[in-house]
Design a protein around this motif. Sequence first.
Motif, short mmCIF file in Angstrom:
data_model
loop_
_atom_site.label_atom_id
_atom_site.label_comp_id
_atom_site.label_asym_id
_atom_site.label_seq_id
_atom_site.Cartn_x
_atom_site.Cartn_y
_atom_site.Cartn_z
N HIS A 145 0.84 -1.19 0.00
CA HIS A 145 0.00 0.00 0.00
C HIS A 145 0.87 1.24 0.00
O HIS A 145 1.73 1.39 0.86
CB HIS A 145 -0.90 -0.02 1.24
CG HIS A 145 -2.07 0.90 1.13
ND1 HIS A 145 -2.51 1.67 2.19
CD2 HIS A 145 -2.90 1.17 0.10
CE1 HIS A 145 -3.56 2.37 1.81
NE2 HIS A 145 -3.83 2.07 0.54
N SER A 146 0.64 2.15 -0.95
CA SER A 146 1.52 3.30 -1.14
C SER A 146 0.97 4.59 -0.54
O SER A 146 1.50 5.66 -0.81
CB SER A 146 1.76 3.52 -2.64
OG SER A 146 0.53 3.80 -3.27
N GLY A 147 -0.09 4.49 0.24
CA GLY A 147 -0.65 5.69 0.86
C GLY A 147 -1.43 5.30 2.09
O GLY A 147 -1.20 4.26 2.70
N HIS A 176 -8.15 7.60 -0.98
CA HIS A 176 -6.77 7.13 -0.95
C HIS A 176 -5.88 8.35 -1.12
O HIS A 176 -5.97 9.09 -2.11
CB HIS A 176 -6.52 6.13 -2.08
CG HIS A 176 -5.10 5.70 -2.20
ND1 HIS A 176 -4.55 4.71 -1.41
CD2 HIS A 176 -4.08 6.15 -3.01
CE1 HIS A 176 -3.27 4.56 -1.73
NE2 HIS A 176 -2.97 5.42 -2.69
N PHE A 177 -4.98 8.59 -0.16
CA PHE A 177 -4.17 9.81 -0.12
C PHE A 177 -2.68 9.44 -0.10
O PHE A 177 -2.27 8.58 0.69
CB PHE A 177 -4.52 10.62 1.12
CG PHE A 177 -3.72 11.88 1.30
CD1 PHE A 177 -3.92 12.96 0.45
CD2 PHE A 177 -2.78 12.00 2.31
CE1 PHE A 177 -3.18 14.13 0.61
CE2 PHE A 177 -2.04 13.15 2.48
CZ PHE A 177 -2.24 14.23 1.62
N MET A 207 7.82 6.95 -5.67
CA MET A 207 8.40 8.04 -4.90
C MET A 207 7.55 8.43 -3.69
O MET A 207 7.67 9.52 -3.16
CB MET A 207 8.60 9.26 -5.81
CG MET A 207 9.34 8.96 -7.10
SD MET A 207 10.96 8.23 -6.83
CE MET A 207 11.84 9.63 -6.16
N THR A 208 6.68 7.54 -3.25
CA THR A 208 5.80 7.88 -2.13
C THR A 208 6.55 7.90 -0.80
O THR A 208 7.60 7.28 -0.65
CB THR A 208 4.65 6.88 -2.03
OG1 THR A 208 5.18 5.56 -1.86
CG2 THR A 208 3.77 6.92 -3.27
N ARG A 209 5.99 8.64 0.15
CA ARG A 209 6.45 8.65 1.53
C ARG A 209 5.24 8.46 2.43
O ARG A 209 4.10 8.63 2.00
CB ARG A 209 7.16 9.98 1.87
CG ARG A 209 8.41 10.25 1.08
CD ARG A 209 9.49 9.21 1.35
NE ARG A 209 10.77 9.56 0.73
CZ ARG A 209 11.13 9.26 -0.50
NH1 ARG A 209 10.27 8.62 -1.29
NH2 ARG A 209 12.32 9.58 -0.97
N ASN A 210 5.48 8.13 3.69
CA ASN A 210 4.36 7.88 4.60
C ASN A 210 3.63 9.19 4.91
O ASN A 210 4.20 10.09 5.53
CB ASN A 210 4.88 7.26 5.90
CG ASN A 210 3.75 6.68 6.74
OD1 ASN A 210 2.66 7.23 6.81
ND2 ASN A 210 4.01 5.56 7.39
N PRO A 211 2.37 9.34 4.50
CA PRO A 211 1.65 10.60 4.73
C PRO A 211 1.52 10.96 6.21
O PRO A 211 1.35 12.14 6.54
CB PRO A 211 0.27 10.33 4.11
CG PRO A 211 0.51 9.26 3.10
CD PRO A 211 1.57 8.39 3.70
N GLU A 212 1.59 9.97 7.11
CA GLU A 212 1.43 10.28 8.53
C GLU A 212 2.61 11.07 9.09
O GLU A 212 2.53 11.60 10.19
CB GLU A 212 1.21 9.00 9.33
CG GLU A 212 -0.11 8.33 9.00
CD GLU A 212 -0.47 7.26 10.00
OE1 GLU A 212 -1.02 7.59 11.06
OE2 GLU A 212 -0.21 6.07 9.72
N LEU A 213 3.69 11.15 8.32
CA LEU A 213 4.82 11.99 8.71
C LEU A 213 4.76 13.37 8.06
O LEU A 213 5.64 14.21 8.30
CB LEU A 213 6.15 11.31 8.33
CG LEU A 213 6.50 10.05 9.10
CD1 LEU A 213 7.78 9.42 8.55
CD2 LEU A 213 6.66 10.36 10.59
N TRP A 214 3.72 13.62 7.27
CA TRP A 214 3.62 14.88 6.54
C TRP A 214 2.35 15.67 6.86
O TRP A 214 2.30 16.88 6.63
CB TRP A 214 3.68 14.61 5.03
CG TRP A 214 5.01 14.07 4.60
CD1 TRP A 214 5.42 12.76 4.60
CD2 TRP A 214 6.13 14.82 4.15
NE1 TRP A 214 6.71 12.66 4.17
CE2 TRP A 214 7.18 13.90 3.88
CE3 TRP A 214 6.36 16.18 3.93
CZ2 TRP A 214 8.43 14.31 3.40
CZ3 TRP A 214 7.61 16.57 3.46
CH2 TRP A 214 8.62 15.65 3.20
N VAL A 215 1.30 15.00 7.35
CA VAL A 215 0.05 15.69 7.69
C VAL A 215 0.11 16.11 9.15
O VAL A 215 0.39 15.31 10.04
CB VAL A 215 -1.16 14.77 7.44
CG1 VAL A 215 -2.44 15.45 7.92
CG2 VAL A 215 -1.26 14.42 5.96
N SER A 216 -0.16 17.38 9.41
CA SER A 216 -0.09 17.91 10.77
C SER A 216 -1.05 17.16 11.69
O SER A 216 -2.20 16.91 11.33
CB SER A 216 -0.46 19.40 10.76
OG SER A 216 -0.35 19.96 12.05
#
Length: 393
Positions: free
Chosen positions: A165-167, A261-262, A273-282
């Motif tokens: 899973h990429s997001g 899906h985000f 090139m995905t990164r873990n969104p939980e490290l980017w969303v405030s």
Amino acid sequence: MVQFAHTHPDTDSSSHLHTVAMKPFFGLQFLLFTALLPACIPTPAPMVAVPTTQFLESLFTAPASIPSSTPEITLALPSETPTQLIATETPLPFPTATINVMQLFFPTVIPAEGTEYRPPLYPTPWALSPFDHFYFAAPIAATYPGDPVWDYRYGGIFFGPDVIHSGIDLPAPRGAEVLAAGPGTVVWAGIGLFSSSSNDLNDPYGLAVAIRHDFGYKDQPLYTVYAHMEKVLVIVGQWVNTGDVVGKVGDTGVSTGPHLHFEVRLGENAFLMTRNPELWVSPPQGYGVLVGRVMTTYGQRLDSYEIQLKSLDTGKYYLVKTYGALVANSDSYYNENVVLGDLRAGVYELSIPYGLYKQVNIQILPGQITYFSFYGYNGYDFTLPPNPETGMP
């Protein structure tokens, strides 16, 4: 700037209480393709509070010369003969050299009845550590549960070794507004984001939007992706601000139920090139994020490894797996393989089964990241990674 938030009970840490005991342990997804990616116990070190700089704030200011609104345009998924959608980006080439197989599957997501409103997010950008980057607001309004589906987080593998899973998947009902997570320019709007074909009715993302943001990270561009929508309400080239509506939640593409899906992509608008969104969303105010690196006694990463977290304040349990062995990209500083966000501030019991169950009490602090490393029989280490510039913690 419009900001939205999340609901989850637990947060970041600075002080950690260490206890070791024996105790029982317990423990879709946008599946990616097969691809290979690179992938003692000091006392805890407190996190250093670094105020958000005026420079970072300036990155989030909309260009004065570009209008913030354009006439609403709705893109709907064609039902019979493929038609050319009016808004598609010239696709970026995908790095196919490492791609062999791709499998896709998305979970059915049904919002829980009676879910509470999420508290407001911390302002963006938000960073209490020089290496944090909470640049984005939530892409779903606070009237819906904003935390990712607990068992289908970034990097998860659930249906086979080549399914990843990429997001993150955010539960929301069909027709709920999808919100831009930050200011930027729409570079994709419509169907075909994965396949690069606007006529591909079987594209797994369905109706999707991609935004290239006005700010980047370490001289690399940042993108966010919003997929499976029922309607797209923006066009390529349109500038949007944080919180602007870009579409409506749906279940187009490979999906078994309405949800969003985000994704966050760094460097290129490509799924490798995905990164873990939980490290980017405030995070929501009063909540923090647990970040860890789980390894064997000899320092080898433990892939798809279950860990358990229990709130000692509420008794709530969390079960999460480390990243799979495929294309889950770690943060350049934390080099993590597990993230659990939206944790309410408080004390938690962290358990990892390695031989015998190894437990430790940790404290999640609001608005911060609690970091840990686990080294098999050598147990836990709460020392932050070294500064990449100085080599010092």
